[in-house]
Motif scaffolding. Sequence first.
Motif, PDB file in Angstrom:
ATOM      1  N   MET A  38    -137.078  67.564  30.058  1.00  0.00           N
ATOM      2  CA  MET A  38    -137.080  66.108  30.158  1.00  0.00           C
ATOM      3  C   MET A  38    -136.482  65.476  28.897  1.00  0.00           C
ATOM      4  O   MET A  38    -135.663  64.555  28.980  1.00  0.00           O
ATOM      5  CB  MET A  38    -138.489  65.570  30.383  1.00  0.00           C
ATOM      6  N   ILE A  39    -136.858  65.985  27.742  1.00  0.00           N
ATOM      7  CA  ILE A  39    -136.295  65.470  26.494  1.00  0.00           C
ATOM      8  C   ILE A  39    -134.790  65.711  26.455  1.00  0.00           C
ATOM      9  O   ILE A  39    -134.022  64.855  26.015  1.00  0.00           O
ATOM     10  CB  ILE A  39    -136.997  66.112  25.281  1.00  0.00           C
ATOM     11  N   MET A  40    -134.357  66.869  26.958  1.00  0.00           N
ATOM     12  CA  MET A  40    -132.932  67.181  26.980  1.00  0.00           C
ATOM     13  C   MET A  40    -132.165  66.182  27.842  1.00  0.00           C
ATOM     14  O   MET A  40    -131.092  65.723  27.460  1.00  0.00           O
ATOM     15  CB  MET A  40    -132.696  68.599  27.503  1.00  0.00           C
ATOM     16  N   SER A  41    -132.718  65.809  28.983  1.00  0.00           N
ATOM     17  CA  SER A  41    -132.012  64.834  29.823  1.00  0.00           C
ATOM     18  C   SER A  41    -131.912  63.485  29.117  1.00  0.00           C
ATOM     19  O   SER A  41    -130.895  62.798  29.240  1.00  0.00           O
ATOM     20  CB  SER A  41    -132.694  64.694  31.187  1.00  0.00           C
ATOM     21  N   PRO A  66    -145.308  60.313  35.784  1.00  0.00           N
ATOM     22  CA  PRO A  66    -144.588  60.081  37.048  1.00  0.00           C
ATOM     23  C   PRO A  66    -143.194  60.696  36.986  1.00  0.00           C
ATOM     24  O   PRO A  66    -142.572  60.775  35.923  1.00  0.00           O
ATOM     25  CB  PRO A  66    -144.495  58.557  37.130  1.00  0.00           C
ATOM     26  N   GLN A  67    -142.710  61.137  38.137  1.00  0.00           N
ATOM     27  CA  GLN A  67    -141.386  61.742  38.206  1.00  0.00           C
ATOM     28  C   GLN A  67    -140.295  60.745  37.818  1.00  0.00           C
ATOM     29  O   GLN A  67    -139.175  61.124  37.506  1.00  0.00           O
ATOM     30  CB  GLN A  67    -141.147  62.271  39.622  1.00  0.00           C
ATOM     31  N   THR A  68    -140.638  59.479  37.780  1.00  0.00           N
ATOM     32  CA  THR A  68    -139.708  58.431  37.359  1.00  0.00           C
ATOM     33  C   THR A  68    -139.143  58.720  35.976  1.00  0.00           C
ATOM     34  O   THR A  68    -137.981  58.425  35.703  1.00  0.00           O
ATOM     35  CB  THR A  68    -140.431  57.072  37.368  1.00  0.00           C
ATOM     36  N   PHE A  69    -139.944  59.309  35.102  1.00  0.00           N
ATOM     37  CA  PHE A  69    -139.480  59.597  33.745  1.00  0.00           C
ATOM     38  C   PHE A  69    -138.337  60.607  33.733  1.00  0.00           C
ATOM     39  O   PHE A  69    -137.604  60.701  32.757  1.00  0.00           O
ATOM     40  CB  PHE A  69    -140.639  60.078  32.871  1.00  0.00           C
ATOM     41  N   THR A  70    -138.187  61.368  34.804  1.00  0.00           N
ATOM     42  CA  THR A  70    -137.067  62.296  34.911  1.00  0.00           C
ATOM     43  C   THR A  70    -135.771  61.548  35.187  1.00  0.00           C
ATOM     44  O   THR A  70    -134.706  61.936  34.717  1.00  0.00           O
ATOM     45  CB  THR A  70    -137.328  63.309  36.042  1.00  0.00           C
ATOM     46  N   TYR A  71    -135.849  60.457  35.965  1.00  0.00           N
ATOM     47  CA  TYR A  71    -134.652  59.721  36.382  1.00  0.00           C
ATOM     48  C   TYR A  71    -134.365  58.488  35.535  1.00  0.00           C
ATOM     49  O   TYR A  71    -133.275  57.940  35.608  1.00  0.00           O
ATOM     50  CB  TYR A  71    -134.786  59.312  37.852  1.00  0.00           C
ATOM     51  N   LEU A  72    -135.314  58.073  34.742  1.00  0.00           N
ATOM     52  CA  LEU A  72    -135.131  56.885  33.912  1.00  0.00           C
ATOM     53  C   LEU A  72    -133.966  56.995  32.929  1.00  0.00           C
ATOM     54  O   LEU A  72    -133.272  56.001  32.696  1.00  0.00           O
ATOM     55  CB  LEU A  72    -136.434  56.569  33.186  1.00  0.00           C
ATOM     56  N   PRO A  73    -133.679  58.169  32.357  1.00  0.00           N
ATOM     57  CA  PRO A  73    -132.518  58.261  31.468  1.00  0.00           C
ATOM     58  C   PRO A  73    -131.202  57.933  32.163  1.00  0.00           C
ATOM     59  O   PRO A  73    -130.289  57.399  31.547  1.00  0.00           O
ATOM     60  CB  PRO A  73    -132.519  59.707  30.979  1.00  0.00           C
ATOM     61  N   ILE A  74    -131.103  58.236  33.451  1.00  0.00           N
ATOM     62  CA  ILE A  74    -129.884  57.918  34.197  1.00  0.00           C
ATOM     63  C   ILE A  74    -129.697  56.408  34.252  1.00  0.00           C
ATOM     64  O   ILE A  74    -128.599  55.898  34.033  1.00  0.00           O
ATOM     65  CB  ILE A  74    -129.957  58.509  35.624  1.00  0.00           C
ATOM     66  N   VAL A  75    -130.781  55.693  34.529  1.00  0.00           N
ATOM     67  CA  VAL A  75    -130.715  54.236  34.650  1.00  0.00           C
ATOM     68  C   VAL A  75    -130.410  53.599  33.293  1.00  0.00           C
ATOM     69  O   VAL A  75    -129.506  52.757  33.180  1.00  0.00           O
ATOM     70  CB  VAL A  75    -132.036  53.683  35.224  1.00  0.00           C
ATOM     71  N   ILE A  76    -131.126  53.981  32.269  1.00  0.00           N
ATOM     72  CA  ILE A  76    -130.942  53.382  30.939  1.00  0.00           C
ATOM     73  C   ILE A  76    -129.547  53.694  30.409  1.00  0.00           C
ATOM     74  O   ILE A  76    -128.860  52.815  29.879  1.00  0.00           O
ATOM     75  CB  ILE A  76    -132.042  53.864  29.978  1.00  0.00           C
ATOM     76  N   SER A  77    -129.104  54.932  30.573  1.00  0.00           N
ATOM     77  CA  SER A  77    -127.757  55.290  30.143  1.00  0.00           C
ATOM     78  C   SER A  77    -126.714  54.515  30.925  1.00  0.00           C
ATOM     79  O   SER A  77    -125.706  54.070  30.366  1.00  0.00           O
ATOM     80  CB  SER A  77    -127.552  56.794  30.317  1.00  0.00           C
ATOM     81  N   GLY A  78    -126.921  54.347  32.222  1.00  0.00           N
ATOM     82  CA  GLY A  78    -125.991  53.575  33.037  1.00  0.00           C
ATOM     83  C   GLY A  78    -125.896  52.132  32.585  1.00  0.00           C
ATOM     84  O   GLY A  78    -124.799  51.560  32.515  1.00  0.00           O
ATOM     85  N   VAL A  79    -127.032  51.533  32.254  1.00  0.00           N
ATOM     86  CA  VAL A  79    -127.027  50.149  31.752  1.00  0.00           C
ATOM     87  C   VAL A  79    -126.253  50.068  30.442  1.00  0.00           C
ATOM     88  O   VAL A  79    -125.419  49.172  30.241  1.00  0.00           O
ATOM     89  CB  VAL A  79    -128.469  49.622  31.571  1.00  0.00           C
ATOM     90  N   LEU A  80    -126.518  51.016  29.545  1.00  0.00           N
ATOM     91  CA  LEU A  80    -125.809  51.026  28.260  1.00  0.00           C
ATOM     92  C   LEU A  80    -124.308  51.243  28.456  1.00  0.00           C
ATOM     93  O   LEU A  80    -123.491  50.585  27.806  1.00  0.00           O
ATOM     94  CB  LEU A  80    -126.393  52.088  27.336  1.00  0.00           C
ATOM     95  N   MET A  81    -123.935  52.149  29.356  1.00  0.00           N
ATOM     96  CA  MET A  81    -122.516  52.380  29.611  1.00  0.00           C
ATOM     97  C   MET A  81    -121.847  51.132  30.188  1.00  0.00           C
ATOM     98  O   MET A  81    -120.709  50.816  29.825  1.00  0.00           O
ATOM     99  CB  MET A  81    -122.329  53.556  30.571  1.00  0.00           C
ATOM    100  N   CYS A  82    -122.547  50.435  31.077  1.00  0.00           N
ATOM    101  CA  CYS A  82    -122.006  49.180  31.615  1.00  0.00           C
ATOM    102  C   CYS A  82    -121.783  48.179  30.491  1.00  0.00           C
ATOM    103  O   CYS A  82    -120.723  47.540  30.405  1.00  0.00           O
ATOM    104  CB  CYS A  82    -122.955  48.584  32.662  1.00  0.00           C
ATOM    105  N   LEU A  83    -122.785  48.030  29.620  1.00  0.00           N
ATOM    106  CA  LEU A  83    -122.654  47.088  28.501  1.00  0.00           C
ATOM    107  C   LEU A  83    -121.506  47.474  27.572  1.00  0.00           C
ATOM    108  O   LEU A  83    -120.700  46.626  27.181  1.00  0.00           O
ATOM    109  CB  LEU A  83    -123.961  47.024  27.706  1.00  0.00           C
ATOM    110  N   PHE A  84    -121.420  48.753  27.238  1.00  0.00           N
ATOM    111  CA  PHE A  84    -120.414  49.195  26.284  1.00  0.00           C
ATOM    112  C   PHE A  84    -119.001  49.102  26.858  1.00  0.00           C
ATOM    113  O   PHE A  84    -118.061  48.725  26.154  1.00  0.00           O
ATOM    114  CB  PHE A  84    -120.707  50.613  25.805  1.00  0.00           C
ATOM    115  N   SER A  85    -118.838  49.446  28.136  1.00  0.00           N
ATOM    116  CA  SER A  85    -117.502  49.341  28.723  1.00  0.00           C
ATOM    117  C   SER A  85    -117.114  47.874  28.934  1.00  0.00           C
ATOM    118  O   SER A  85    -115.959  47.494  28.715  1.00  0.00           O
ATOM    119  CB  SER A  85    -117.413  50.127  30.029  1.00  0.00           C
ATOM    120  N   LEU A  86    -118.085  47.044  29.317  1.00  0.00           N
ATOM    121  CA  LEU A  86    -117.808  45.610  29.459  1.00  0.00           C
ATOM    122  C   LEU A  86    -117.447  44.992  28.108  1.00  0.00           C
ATOM    123  O   LEU A  86    -116.551  44.146  28.019  1.00  0.00           O
ATOM    124  CB  LEU A  86    -119.003  44.904  30.076  1.00  0.00           C
ATOM    125  N   GLU A  87    -118.114  45.449  27.074  1.00  0.00           N
ATOM    126  CA  GLU A  87    -117.786  44.983  25.717  1.00  0.00           C
ATOM    127  C   GLU A  87    -116.332  45.285  25.374  1.00  0.00           C
ATOM    128  O   GLU A  87    -115.598  44.422  24.888  1.00  0.00           O
ATOM    129  CB  GLU A  87    -118.709  45.665  24.705  1.00  0.00           C
TER     130      GLU A  87
END
Length: 177
Positions: free
Chosen positions: A57-60, A131-152
């Motif tokens: 989980m930490i690796m993801s 919760p298993q949500t913690f396994t998928y949360l990095p995908i969401v947070i990274s996606g938000v950051l990537m959207c912000l950084f590419s939009l920037e």
Amino acid sequence: MKDRLLKTSAVLRLISDASLWIAGLGLVAMTAIVAYQVYMRFVVNASPPWTESGSIMIMSWFIFLGAAVGVRENFHMGFDVLLYFLPAGAKPWLRATTDVAIFAFAAGMVFYGGELALRGWGVRIPVLGLPQTFTYLPIVISGVLMCLFSLERILLRAAGENVDDVDVDADATMTAD
């Protein structure tokens, strides 16, 4: 408007730096957990059950945060080979196309990763109790950051700021001489 973009860019730089530090700490934590697991398994002969799923989980988390920082720092995949062959006027368009493609992919990460995270809220990871949500949360947070950084990058380029990697241009100029 350009001043507001530059101030926003400074804030995004801080977010990127914090993400990089968190990713680095995650790498150290995962390494320590795996070392602890190896010690417990081979020396004490009693391996704790949480170490494998915890380290994965930490690796993801650090992989996805590192990928988001890579978008901000322009270390992501792109059309780099074409940059050497295109005229100088076409390079910003190709780089903007790359940023739009990254934004679209990251938006998909947010949407579909969010669906996975929502579906996993009621399911518990047995050895961690999370919760298993913690396994998928990095995908969401990274996606938000990537959207912000590419939009920037897109907005700064549209405002006339040089956000493109000048090293590729310098290398192409040096080889042309």
